[in-house]
Design a protein around this motif. Sequence first.
Motif, short mmCIF file in Angstrom:
data_model
loop_
_atom_site.label_atom_id
_atom_site.label_comp_id
_atom_site.label_asym_id
_atom_site.label_seq_id
_atom_site.Cartn_x
_atom_site.Cartn_y
_atom_site.Cartn_z
N THR A 1 43.85 28.93 36.49
CA THR A 1 43.49 27.98 37.53
C THR A 1 42.01 28.13 37.82
O THR A 1 41.42 29.19 37.60
N ALA A 2 41.41 27.06 38.35
CA ALA A 2 40.01 27.12 38.75
C ALA A 2 39.84 27.70 40.15
O ALA A 2 38.72 27.88 40.61
N ILE A 3 40.94 28.01 40.83
CA ILE A 3 40.87 28.59 42.17
C ILE A 3 40.45 30.05 42.04
O ILE A 3 41.15 30.85 41.40
N GLU A 4 39.33 30.40 42.65
CA GLU A 4 38.72 31.72 42.41
C GLU A 4 39.56 32.88 42.92
O GLU A 4 39.44 34.00 42.42
N TRP A 5 40.40 32.66 43.93
CA TRP A 5 41.09 33.78 44.56
C TRP A 5 42.52 33.98 44.07
O TRP A 5 43.28 34.75 44.65
#
Length: 245
Positions: free
Chosen positions: A5-9
Amino acid sequence: MSDGTAIEWTDATWNPVTGCTKITRGCDNCYAARFAERWRGVPGHPFENGFDLTLRPERVGQPLRWKRPRMIFVNSMSDLFHKKVPRHFIDSVFDTMEAAHWHTFQVLTKRSSPMRNYLRARYGEERGPSHIWCGVSVEDTSGVPRITHLRDSPAGVRFLSVEPLIGAVGEMDLTGIDWVIAGGESGPGARPIHLEWVREVRDQCLAQNVAFFFKQWGGLRPKSGGRELDGQEWNQFPETRLEAL
């Protein structure tokens, strides 16, 4: 489930429910709704019904088949505590999360009191499993009362998603909160984020010894403004996450 995913967390997403309804100003430019509605009416597409709330029981057991440990954002395309999600279905999602203990699950909601009530009924006075993190969204001062609901929830780890940050949040009591994520809005019509709003959140985390993660400044694209705040990236995670690395 998306392995990546591109979600950093987080590392991956898992959507046993998709679709939702908007309930706060933070929902106005919802990326999930924008994406899903592009496919409304396309026969055979997973989002043939657009962003209508849809239970997907065939996905409930997916994390059990994913053997490498991951951080998994639960229902990135919905809200598990939406009023139209039946209690028995929420139970099945939690059953899977409890069984797949090698993963870390991140459950985020704007419906903070239903989540609190559910967690109390499931875990009583004890904190839930440490690999199941539960959080609430706080987009401005109107969302601050959700923090109290979260504090009263027996979650294994408690976190805030101060995103999209569309206004100053003011003073926050972070007692019992383990982690705070902050970030600006992205996509068409993204509302501006102000430096002083972000600093206010970060400084309260530092003062109250809470892990702080700054995701993005936002803009037309998530990466438009970068991730640096006062010359550095803020990538802190709760202690339970650090122990797992």
